[in-house]
Each structure stands twice: as structure tokens, then as C-alpha cells.
Design an enzyme around this catalytic site. Structure first.
Site, short mmCIF file in Angstrom:
data_model
loop_
_atom_site.label_atom_id
_atom_site.label_comp_id
_atom_site.label_asym_id
_atom_site.label_seq_id
_atom_site.Cartn_x
_atom_site.Cartn_y
_atom_site.Cartn_z
N LYS B 116 38.28 32.09 48.82
CA LYS B 116 37.11 31.86 47.97
C LYS B 116 36.15 30.84 48.56
O LYS B 116 34.96 30.88 48.30
CB LYS B 116 37.56 31.45 46.59
CG LYS B 116 38.40 32.55 45.95
CD LYS B 116 38.41 32.47 44.46
CE LYS B 116 39.10 33.69 43.91
NZ LYS B 116 39.28 33.63 42.48
N ASN B 289 35.43 41.53 45.07
CA ASN B 289 36.68 42.28 45.19
C ASN B 289 36.47 43.40 46.17
O ASN B 289 35.67 44.30 45.95
CB ASN B 289 37.11 42.81 43.83
CG ASN B 289 37.53 41.68 42.91
OD1 ASN B 289 38.33 40.83 43.29
ND2 ASN B 289 36.97 41.64 41.73
N ARG B 291 37.84 46.12 47.07
CA ARG B 291 38.76 47.21 46.72
C ARG B 291 38.22 47.94 45.50
O ARG B 291 37.22 47.54 44.92
CB ARG B 291 40.12 46.62 46.38
CG ARG B 291 39.99 45.55 45.30
CD ARG B 291 41.31 45.14 44.72
NE ARG B 291 41.19 43.94 43.90
CZ ARG B 291 40.82 43.90 42.63
NH1 ARG B 291 40.49 45.02 42.02
NH2 ARG B 291 40.75 42.78 41.95
#
Lengths: 70, 443
Positions: B116, B289, B291
Site C-alpha cells: 500500500k 485490487n 483482480r
């Protein structure tokens, strides 16, 4: 002999107490991991821990004991 | 195009991927742990292989075993679903080495977005607004407190390698922050192998808004609009919808533009989601994300684009089947996640499903990983199924969802169905007046 049992099946993630420690009723004694969630295990009654019955990382079934109290 | 795809996941998402493979005429291979021998995904796939004991490290994350299956079944691509290996750059590199296509973005992208702190840095450089916070991990509780005093409380403490709300805690003052620092450092080390933590300013009552993007290998990147995922419990989403209402046209344009800018700065390939917090007329990057998301169906329902099919197409080197101008949105869709958990405490509740009934209908889509007879074990995520309901507008979709949930019945274990029904009737939900504090404030 009093024991501290788990009310839900899961992976034993952390033992927060060891042999010889005093625990109070309602105190958190271990953390289970079940369905990707941390579940605190609390002592139903107080006393001194006589034996630790499970190791971190072990899978425990509902009703199995983690600690034996004096 | 591929002839056979290995799905290295379980539950509803494995079933969902099988469905799109089938529509494309591609054979499917499932893996299952000993606890999932009779699971729905195991029986739906054309072939299924036992990969070991129930615990995830011995089965669904057992990479050597998974590649042995990939070889034996002779697959040409692997779909990771979400969770498990879906954001694991080492796994993607192994796929490259073994000459099997990974259906997802590059390992380089995954590495940048997986941490992050580096994701924040990248987005800042790409011109995407990020929350005021530390550019590098904070070394100690004292350092965290002194930084928090600079940006002002409340602050959000987060694990650099985190996800799913684990290792994340809001602190309102120095005392709370010190305590949170120590407990989350331990937790993050245990869960993610890295205790690295960073700080961000916390907003009072933001909405969680995310933008779905997808890119192909030819360099086309499009967005499929936004989703509102503000209804969360324990930092995890429970209800999502598309489109997100109540945002100004100007804000929407800026959000979409930021998402495209972010994806282009990464030469993004395959499906991904840019998550933002929105408060008043400002938005801040939360995470990306890399994905497929759990909540992708609401976007599919309003755009008509099958995201899993597109993922497979672009991984095979084909062009996206739609361009930005062709993406149109119609109506409104809501998804409710049905979890095996106590509807009051949200504690998990394993057991055997005796009755599983969700009504069928033109406006109702059920993405399920279970059926009557399925044993839900403590080894995996409590998500049982997703009920996705559409309507011509939000009011219509809410009404359809209320009816669908009221007519649904699951017996044999505790589920959050009663909770979902209550949310759907709540005046603030009905009037679309929700922030990420909704569950905490009302339940």
C-alpha cells in the site's frame, strides 16, 4: 477439573496465556481463526493454568479444551 | 483462445468462472481440498483434482501441487478468482516460467499495488488524489503519534501489506494510536509476513466508491463505471450497487478519469478496481485490487459486459470486445453477500446447509458456491452466495431485493439473511443516505 474449551471450530492462532498464569473469568486466553475471522476465546471461570493442551497453529474442534486449570 | 483453464479457487467464484469458460467453449479444471470433495465447484468443473488437506497452505495455496495438476491436466491458462493466489506476484512469475497464461495483470503491477505504501507513491505520481498520510512506513509508535499530531486526528493505521480490513484500525487520539500500533504490528506480521504500518488521515463519514477498469494487451483501457460499496461490517463489504447515486456529474467524471489515468500509468492489463473514499466533493485513492472483485456482478448487470469473459479474452491476447463509447449503462443493480455468520454479532457460523432457497426470476441472479447438503467448514471465508437483483431504477431494484430476500430461506446454519433484510428496509438505505459508518451507526 476445570478446562477452558472453545465454542467454535477453528485454527488456534494465538495462545495468550501459558502454564502457571492466573486467569480471571471472562478474560481472553487465546485467539482462534475461523472463516478468516479472529475469534477471542474467553475463560468461563478463573484459576491458575495447570496445562496447555494445544499448540499455536493446531486445528481445534468445537468443545475441545485449550487449557486445564488447577 | 484457450482450450482448458485451471481455476485455483473455490466457492461461488470458482463456479462463476466455470460458467464463463463454458460459454466460451473452454474446458474447466477445478482443484479441491479434502474439505471440499463434495463442494459445488468440484462437481461443476469438467475435471477436478484433490490438492490436499483442508488448511489453505496445504491445498489452495500449495503452489507445487497446483502446478503438478496444471501439467497433468494440460491446461493453457489459470484463473485465480479473488483472494488466495490472485494477487501473488511470485505465483504469476511461476506461471510465466511454466508457460501457462495467468489470467490477470503483470507481476510488476501486482507488486507495486500489493504494497500500500508503494501504491500510494505510484498514484500520487500519476496525479491521482491520495489521502494525506505517511509516504513511508512509520518505524515506531512514537513516530506514528508525532506524525498524527501533524495531520490531525482521527487517523487510520494500516498494514502496508494488508487487505480485507486486517491490520487496519482507526485511532482518535495518541493513546489509542499507540495501542493500535502495537497490536496491529503483531497482527500484520502474523498475517502478511510484514509488520510494516503506515498512517493516513481518517475521514469522518465517507462513502466507498470504486471504479471497474479493464485493459487489453494492445493498450486499450476502459472503465465500466462505478459501484457504491459503503455498506460494510468489520471493514468488509456486505452490499454493493451500481451505479453509485448522489454524486455530481463533475465528481463522477473526475473519478472515472482518475481511474483511467491510474490504469494507463501501469499499462494495466486485465480487470482491476480502483477504490476511493468520497466525502463531500473530494475523493481519495484507497487501494487498487489487481483482480476480479467479489462485487463485479452489479457492474455486469448494468453494463451487460461479462467481465470474466473479457478477462479471458484479453489474457489470450484478444482486443476488448467493447470500447469506451460502446459501454452503456441501464437500470440499477444491487448485490447482497450471504455469509454464514450470526446476523447480530457477525461471528462465523459453520455447519451443514439443510435448506437453500433463493427465488428465481428475470431480475434475480444467484452466484452461489453452495447448495442444500453442502457442509460449510471453518477453514474458509464465510461467503456462501451472492444475490444480485436488478431494477429499472434504484427504487425498483430495492423493492425487488426486499422481495427476493424475504422469499429466500437458508436453514442448517446461521446466516446474515435477517441482517440483510433489515438493511434493505432501513430508511437511510432506502433513501440512499449511507456512508461506511452505516452498519456501525445503526446495528
Amino acid at each position: 477439573m476445570a478446562k477452558i474449551e472453545v465454542s467454535m471450530a477453528g485454527n488456534l492462532w494465538k495462545l495468550l496465556k501459558q502454564e502457571g498464569d492466573e486467569v480471571q473469568a471472562g478474560e481472553e486466553v487465546a485467539i482462534l481463526e475461523s472463516m478468516k475471522m479472529e475469534i477471542p476465546v474467553e475463560a468461563e471461570s478463573g484459576g491458575a493454568i495447570k496445562a496447555v493442551l494445544k499448540a499455536e497453529g493446531e486445528f481445534v474442534d468445537e468443545g475441545e479444551a485449550l487449557f486445564e486449570l488447577e | 483462445m484457450f482450450t482448458k483453464i485451471l481455476i485455483v479457487n473455490r466457492g461461488e467464484i470458482a463456479c462463476r468462472v466455470i460458467q464463463s469458460c463454458r460459454a466460451l467453449g473452454i474446458k474447466t479444471v477445478a482443484i479441491y481440498s479434502e474439505a471440499d470433495r463434495d463442494a459445488l465447484h468440484t462437481s461443476l468443473a469438467d475435471e477436478a483434482y484433490d490438492v490436499g488437506p483442508p488448511r489453505v497452505f496445504e491445498s489452495y495455496l500449495n503452489v507445487d501441487k497446483i502446478f503438478a495438476v496444471a501439467k497433468e491436466a494440460n491446461v493453457d491458462a489459470i484463473h485465480p478468482g479473488y483472494g488466495f493466489l490472485s494477487e501473488n506476484a511470485d505465483f504469476v512469475n511461476r506461471c510465466l516460467k511454466e508457460n501457462i497464461v495467468f489470467i490477470g495483470p503483470s507481476p510488476e503491477t501486482m507488486t507495486i499495488m500489493g504494497d500500500k505504501v508503494s501504491a500510494r507513491k505510484h498514484m500520487k505520481a500519476a496525479g491521482v488524489p491520495v489521502m494525506p498520510g505517511t509516504d513511508d512506513p512509520v518505524a515506531s509508535a512514537e513516530a506514528a503519534v508525532s506524525f498524527a499530531e501533524e495531520i490531525g486526528y482521527p487517523v487510520m493505521l494500516k498494514a502496508a501489506a494488508g487487505g480485507g480490513g486486517i491490520g487496519m484500525e482507526k485511532a482518535a487520539d495518541a493513546e489509542a494510536l499507540e495501542k493500535a500500533f502495537h497490536s496491529n504490528q503483531r497482527r500484520a506480521t502474523s498475517y502478511f509476513g510484514s509488520g510494516s504500518l503506515y498512517l493516513e488521515k481518517a475521514l469522518e463519514a465517507p462513502r466507498h466508491i470504486e471504479v471497474q477498469v479493464i485493459g487489453d494487451q494492445i493498450g486499450n483501457v476502459i472503465h465500466l463505471g462505478e459501484r457504491d460499496c459503503s455498506i460494510q461490517r468489520r471493514h468488509q463489504k456486505v452490499i454493493e450497487e451500481a451505479p453509485a447515486l448522489g454524486l455530481s456529474e463533475d465528481l463522477l467524471q473526475r473519478l472515472r478519469q482518475a481511474a483511467i489515468q491510474a490504469a494507463e500509468s501501469l499499462n494495466y492489463e486485465n480487470a482491476g478496481t480502483l477504490e476511493f473514499l468520497v466525502e463531500d466533493d473530494a475523493f481519495y485513492f484507497l487501494e487498487m485490487n489487481t483482480r476480479l472483485q467479489v462485487e463485479h456482478p452489479v457492474t455486469e448487470e448494468v453494463t451487460g459486459v461479462d467481465i470474466v469473459k473479457e478477462q479471458i479474452r484479453v489474457a489470450a491476447g484478444k482486443k476488448l470486445s467493447v470500447d469506451q463509447a460502446q459501454v452503456k449503462r441501464h437500470g440499477h443493480a444491487i448485490e447482497t453477500r450471504v455469509y454464514a455468520e450470526d446476523p447480530k454479532t457477525f461471528f462465523p457460523s459453520p455447519g451443514t446447509i439443510e435448506v437453500f432457497h433463493v427465488p428465481e426470476g428475470e431480475q434475480i441472479r444467484l452466484d452461489t458456491g453452495v447448495r442444500a447438503g453442502t457442509e460449510v467448514t471453518p477453514h474458509y471465508d464465510p461467503l456462501l452466495a451472492k444475490v444480485i437483483v436488478s431494477g429499472k431504477d434504484r427504487e425498483d431494484a430495492v423493492r425487488n431485493m426486499q422481495k427476493t430476500l424475504n422469499e429466500s430461506e437458508i436453514q442448517g446454519l446461521k446466516t446474515n439473511l435477517p441482517f440483510l433484510r433489515e438493511v434493505l428496509e432501513h430508511p437511510d438505505f432506502v433513501s440512499s443516505n449511507v456512508t461506511i459508518n452505516f452498519v456501525k451507526d445503526h446495528f
